[in-house]
Design a protein around this motif. Structure first.
Motif, PDB file in Angstrom:
ATOM      1  N   GLU A  89       0.846  -1.186   0.000  1.00  0.00           N
ATOM      2  CA  GLU A  89       0.000   0.000   0.000  1.00  0.00           C
ATOM      3  C   GLU A  89       0.881   1.235   0.000  1.00  0.00           C
ATOM      4  N   LEU A  90       0.758   2.053  -1.048  1.00  0.00           N
ATOM      5  CA  LEU A  90       1.611   3.236  -1.170  1.00  0.00           C
ATOM      6  C   LEU A  90       0.732   4.470  -1.241  1.00  0.00           C
ATOM      7  N   ALA A  91       0.975   5.445  -0.347  1.00  0.00           N
ATOM      8  CA  ALA A  91       0.254   6.711  -0.369  1.00  0.00           C
ATOM      9  C   ALA A  91       1.102   7.732  -1.103  1.00  0.00           C
ATOM     10  N   LEU A  92       0.557   8.288  -2.165  1.00  0.00           N
ATOM     11  CA  LEU A  92       1.288   9.250  -2.986  1.00  0.00           C
ATOM     12  C   LEU A  92       0.620  10.608  -2.971  1.00  0.00           C
ATOM     13  N   GLY A  93       1.440  11.639  -3.095  1.00  0.00           N
ATOM     14  CA  GLY A  93       0.933  13.001  -3.176  1.00  0.00           C
ATOM     15  C   GLY A  93       1.847  13.856  -4.021  1.00  0.00           C
ATOM     16  N   ILE A  94       1.543  15.134  -4.073  1.00  0.00           N
ATOM     17  CA  ILE A  94       2.333  16.075  -4.858  1.00  0.00           C
ATOM     18  C   ILE A  94       2.826  17.199  -3.969  1.00  0.00           C
TER      19      ILE A  94
ATOM     20  N   ALA B 260      -5.616  24.330  -8.484  1.00  0.00           N
ATOM     21  CA  ALA B 260      -5.980  23.563  -9.678  1.00  0.00           C
ATOM     22  C   ALA B 260      -5.220  22.242  -9.724  1.00  0.00           C
ATOM     23  N   LEU B 261      -3.941  22.286  -9.429  1.00  0.00           N
ATOM     24  CA  LEU B 261      -3.156  21.056  -9.401  1.00  0.00           C
ATOM     25  C   LEU B 261      -3.658  20.118  -8.307  1.00  0.00           C
TER      26      LEU B 261
ATOM     27  N   PRO C 165      12.431  12.585  -5.613  1.00  0.00           N
ATOM     28  CA  PRO C 165      12.893  13.365  -6.769  1.00  0.00           C
ATOM     29  C   PRO C 165      11.763  13.488  -7.787  1.00  0.00           C
ATOM     30  N   ALA C 166      11.798  14.560  -8.567  1.00  0.00           N
ATOM     31  CA  ALA C 166      10.723  14.815  -9.526  1.00  0.00           C
ATOM     32  C   ALA C 166      10.548  13.674 -10.523  1.00  0.00           C
ATOM     33  N   GLY C 167      11.600  13.008 -10.886  1.00  0.00           N
ATOM     34  CA  GLY C 167      11.501  11.960 -11.894  1.00  0.00           C
ATOM     35  C   GLY C 167      11.494  10.553 -11.350  1.00  0.00           C
ATOM     36  N   ALA C 168      11.210  10.388 -10.063  1.00  0.00           N
ATOM     37  CA  ALA C 168      11.277   9.065  -9.446  1.00  0.00           C
ATOM     38  C   ALA C 168      10.262   8.112 -10.061  1.00  0.00           C
ATOM     39  N   GLY C 169      10.677   6.830 -10.186  1.00  0.00           N
ATOM     40  CA  GLY C 169       9.780   5.804 -10.690  1.00  0.00           C
ATOM     41  C   GLY C 169       9.091   5.070  -9.566  1.00  0.00           C
ATOM     42  N   ARG C 170       8.210   4.125  -9.920  1.00  0.00           N
ATOM     43  CA  ARG C 170       7.400   3.414  -8.936  1.00  0.00           C
ATOM     44  C   ARG C 170       8.254   2.675  -7.911  1.00  0.00           C
ATOM     45  N   ALA C 171       9.312   2.002  -8.353  1.00  0.00           N
ATOM     46  CA  ALA C 171      10.149   1.240  -7.428  1.00  0.00           C
ATOM     47  C   ALA C 171      10.810   2.165  -6.405  1.00  0.00           C
ATOM     48  N   GLU C 172      11.284   3.309  -6.870  1.00  0.00           N
ATOM     49  CA  GLU C 172      11.928   4.251  -5.952  1.00  0.00           C
ATOM     50  C   GLU C 172      10.907   4.824  -4.972  1.00  0.00           C
ATOM     51  N   LEU C 173       9.707   5.093  -5.460  1.00  0.00           N
ATOM     52  CA  LEU C 173       8.662   5.617  -4.590  1.00  0.00           C
ATOM     53  C   LEU C 173       8.289   4.593  -3.511  1.00  0.00           C
ATOM     54  N   GLU C 174       8.196   3.335  -3.883  1.00  0.00           N
ATOM     55  CA  GLU C 174       7.873   2.295  -2.910  1.00  0.00           C
ATOM     56  C   GLU C 174       8.967   2.165  -1.858  1.00  0.00           C
ATOM     57  N   ALA C 175      10.222   2.319  -2.284  1.00  0.00           N
ATOM     58  CA  ALA C 175      11.326   2.250  -1.331  1.00  0.00           C
ATOM     59  C   ALA C 175      11.261   3.420  -0.346  1.00  0.00           C
ATOM     60  N   LEU C 176      10.930   4.604  -0.856  1.00  0.00           N
ATOM     61  CA  LEU C 176      10.841   5.781   0.011  1.00  0.00           C
ATOM     62  C   LEU C 176       9.668   5.676   0.977  1.00  0.00           C
ATOM     63  N   GLY C 177       8.598   4.973   0.559  1.00  0.00           N
ATOM     64  CA  GLY C 177       7.418   4.843   1.411  1.00  0.00           C
ATOM     65  C   GLY C 177       7.411   3.599   2.259  1.00  0.00           C
TER      66      GLY C 177
ATOM     67  N   VAL D 266       5.712  13.981  -4.584  1.00  0.00           N
ATOM     68  CA  VAL D 266       6.575  14.213  -5.735  1.00  0.00           C
ATOM     69  C   VAL D 266       6.426  15.659  -6.173  1.00  0.00           C
ATOM     70  N   PRO D 267       7.521  16.408  -6.309  1.00  0.00           N
ATOM     71  CA  PRO D 267       7.411  17.794  -6.780  1.00  0.00           C
ATOM     72  C   PRO D 267       6.793  17.855  -8.175  1.00  0.00           C
ATOM     73  N   VAL D 268       5.847  18.782  -8.376  1.00  0.00           N
ATOM     74  CA  VAL D 268       5.206  18.956  -9.683  1.00  0.00           C
ATOM     75  C   VAL D 268       5.180  20.436 -10.030  1.00  0.00           C
ATOM     76  N   ARG D 269       5.153  20.714 -11.388  1.00  0.00           N
ATOM     77  CA  ARG D 269       5.077  22.094 -11.850  1.00  0.00           C
ATOM     78  C   ARG D 269       3.824  22.356 -12.685  1.00  0.00           C
ATOM     79  N   ASP D 270       3.263  21.298 -13.279  1.00  0.00           N
ATOM     80  CA  ASP D 270       2.108  21.500 -14.143  1.00  0.00           C
ATOM     81  C   ASP D 270       1.229  20.254 -14.134  1.00  0.00           C
ATOM     82  N   SER D 271       0.155  20.317 -14.895  1.00  0.00           N
ATOM     83  CA  SER D 271      -0.806  19.213 -14.898  1.00  0.00           C
ATOM     84  C   SER D 271      -0.219  17.938 -15.472  1.00  0.00           C
ATOM     85  N   ASP D 272       0.742  18.055 -16.397  1.00  0.00           N
ATOM     86  CA  ASP D 272       1.376  16.851 -16.926  1.00  0.00           C
ATOM     87  C   ASP D 272       2.131  16.105 -15.843  1.00  0.00           C
ATOM     88  N   ASP D 273       2.801  16.876 -14.972  1.00  0.00           N
ATOM     89  CA  ASP D 273       3.514  16.243 -13.863  1.00  0.00           C
ATOM     90  C   ASP D 273       2.536  15.526 -12.931  1.00  0.00           C
TER      91      ASP D 273
END
Length: 649
Positions: A2-7, A24-25, A127-139, A147-154
């Motif tokens: 179970e991974l909780a993600l945010g921006i 908006a984001l 990090p802004a470009g972290a992948g799923r495996a890295e996110l799971e390790a951090l959590g 995850v830092p974001v700047r726009d809706s694409d992020d």
């Protein structure tokens, strides 16, 4: 997993258009099932694998304001901030945040945002470009990952990474809680072990109701869990949970008004009996009533009034029955009818081991003796039975006077209040003198429906100073108690720690009046109260209850802003005083226990504590340690020997 993600949004770094862009984001993140949006400054908002660090707000936008704006535009998602770090001491420049202002900003944001506000850096920044495996390790430690974001694409990329992550449930019968809410849980508490009987109403730091139950009337708190039983069996279940968590504080709360009681804490468990608040008549002929510990005295007075009855209960209707009815109850009907505990005929408790018991003059009489004055050490009261008394209309007065000689006024009050007939009880409140003048507030009940008697009783008190305001009329006791404000669903919002000292004063002598006037003129005491005793209070033998101070003329309370300073000044008055009243005492030095209970009383209480609470579960409110040794009990295994010695002289 179970991974909780945010921006993490930085309103000043070009992300969208300031607060509106951040909102908006956040809405996009919420729609995508993410758990958290953190509002930071333009730079320095944290590195991968570490908690977010402080950063200064930019473009005139402080993070709390933006966080509140973001919360207003969303419904579910958690909202956190990355405020600038505040120093421990007041700053010397105009740019560094002031600690008290930072604390107030946090409190305001929490109040406006509610349970979705994540206080403190309870997340990990990736990090802004972290992948799923890295996110799971951090959590891996269970904290949400932002995850830092700047726009809706992020934001869309983070939503894709989340997959099925987001809202998580919990086992058992309790409510479902998001991962963000679970991240706010306090260390040392096994939340999954909350009894099924209590899980549906238990409140955790991430719950919507938390702000309303975390603090009490005067004290700020941050408990890790609030259990709200509604039956004696549920109280027993709560105590079983507490016995498995003796490494964290345990608070017991009725209505949360107590000055000295530990009805809240930091990171511990609170057992709140506020829902056990029923008032019922058991025997109208005997005027016998049954009252739940969570009722307020305002509710009690209203319930008794149709019968023409009353029960003296301090001076404020918002106080809960449970705390006052186990400590004493020095009230505005005291001289006429005695202490609240003097009318207690039976009490039902749940002991530390979960055993329900009934105590009265005939059943467990030793426990009944102890509960009347030291009840917080022996169990959780689930019901009280009182024999109340007839009270019709009474004279009620609020008088304001100004004195240019507070020493003289205190001495005169001592003379007049002590000589007053027992149908008259008048409380005096004053504080810091201003420009050589002291404001004196008098609160009085004359237990008589005769206007002439009321006037006669109150007139001598006008000698205390120049009368500047008065409010005197005949009324019902329920109307006096009814002046207390109702505590709504948002609960209490006390802050900090109250600083209070208490004592009993045998007499207001010229020396005592002089030293008290010096205390007031120091400017360090903003509230000082004299409560007359005597009358019916003194009719009860000193050994009849654990409340043994029956002969003093007054109970005295002083409140200040610094405990050490107040202690030093108050200790100088010890030559005039004798004992203390636990309800208004915040000095936790061990000798205060000996002030509260004379040697033979304390020795007997310690002996009973060994019998009824040998593991010292009830330890967070003027604890009588069952195996502590002190000058009055040299053998911790046999306190009764000390009692016998004291009784034999």
């Amino acid at each position: 997993m179970e991974l909780a993600l945010g921006i993490l949004v930085e309103p000043g770094d070009g992300s969208g258009s300031g607060a509106s862009g951040a909102a908006a984001l956040a809405r996009q993140a919420e729609a995508g099932g993410l758990d958290l949006v953190v509002v930071g400054g333009a730079a320095g908002s944290g590195a991968a694998g570490s908690s977010a660090a402080g950063s200064a707000p930019t473009a005139g936008l402080d993070p709390w304001t933006v966080a509140v704006w973001v919360a207003g535009g969303t419904e579910r998602i958690g909202v956190g901030t990355v405020p600038a770090d505040a120093p421990d001491a007041p700053p010397t420049d105009a740019e560094t945040p002031v600690p008290s202002v930072v604390e107030k900003a946090w409190q305001s944001a929490a109040l406006l945002v509610g349970p979705r506000f994540v206080a403190g850096a309870r997340w990990v920044v990736a990090p802004a470009g972290a992948g799923r495996a890295e996110l799971e390790a951090l959590g891996a430690d269970g904290l949400p990952v932002v995850v830092p974001v700047r726009d809706s694409d992020d934001v869309a990329r983070v939503v894709d990474l989340a997959g099925t992550a987001g809202t998580a449930g919990r086992s058992g019968t309790g409510p479902r809680r998001t991962a963000v809410a679970r991240a706010l849980r306090r260390a040392g508490i096994d939340y999954d072990a909350v009894p099924d009987s209590l899980a549906a109403t238990a409140v955790e730091p991430g719950d919507r109701e938390y702000l309303g139950v975390s603090s009490n009337y005067l004290r700020g708190g941050a408990p890790g869990l609030v259990l709200r039983p509604e039956t004696p069996q549920q109280v027993a279940d709560a105590l079983a949970f507490a016995r498995a968590h003796t490494h964290v504080p345990l608070g017991v709360r009725s209505a949360g008004h107590g000055v000295s009681g530990r009805s809240t804490n930091d990171g511990g468990v609170v057992l709140d009996v506020g829902r056990m608040n029923r008032v019922e008549v058991l025997d109208e002929a005997r005027r016998l009533v049954r009252i739940g510990p969570g009722a307020t005295w305002k509710q009690v007075a209203a319930a008794l009034d149709p019968y023409g009855w009353a029960l003296g209960s301090g001076d404020y209707g918002g106080v809960g029955v449970g705390g006052l009815a186990t400590a004493g109850g020095i009230g505005l009907l005291g001289r006429a009818h005695g202490l609240t505990i003097d009318h207690l005929r039976a009490v039902e408790l749940v002991l530390a081991d979960g055993t329900p018991v009934r105590a009265s003059a005939d059943e467990n009489p030793d426990l009944f003796w102890a509960v009347r004055g030291a009840g917080a050490n022996f169990g959780v009261a689930t019901a009280f039975e009182f024999e109340v008394y007839d009270v019709g209309e009474v004279g009620w007065a609020k008088l304001s006077l100004v004195s240019t000689d507070i020493e003289k006024s205190l001495l005169r009050f001592g003379e007049v209040a002590g000589a007053a007939p027992r149908d008259t009880t008048v409380f005096l409140v004053t504080g810091r003198p201003r420009r050589g003048q002291s404001t004196i507030q008098l609160y009085a009940i004359v237990d008589s429906p005769d206007p002439q008697v009321v006037v006669e009783r109150l007139t001598p008190f006008l000698d205390l100073g120049v009368l500047v305001q008065q409010e005197v009329y005949l009324t019902r006791y329920k109307e006096i108690m009814g002046q207390a404000a109702d505590v709504g669903p948002d609960g209490h919002h006390g802050q900090g720690e109250p600083v209070s000292r208490s004592a009993f004063l045998p007499a207001m002598t010229p020396e005592a009046a002089h030293d008290t006037a010096e205390l007031l003129r120091s400017g360090q005491v903003f509230f000082y109260e004299l409560r007359p005793m005597g009358g019916a209070i003194a009719d009860v033998p000193a050994d009849a209850t654990a409340f043994a101070h029956r002969t003093p003329a007054f109970q005295v309370t002083a409140m200040g802003v610094d405990q050490d300073d107040l202690d030093a000044r108050w200790d100088r008055l010890a030559r005039h005083t004798d004992g203390l009243y636990l309800s208004f005492e915040t000095d936790l030095r061990p000798e205060r226990l000996h002030d509260a209970f004379p040697p033979p009383v304390l020795a007997r209480l310690r002996d009973l504590k060994r019998r009824y609470d040998p593991t010292n579960l009830f330890r967070d409110n003027f604890n009588i340690d069952p195996f502590d040794t002190d000058p009055f009990d040299t053998d911790p295994r046999d306190g009764s020997a000390v009692v016998r010695a004291a009784e034999e002289g």
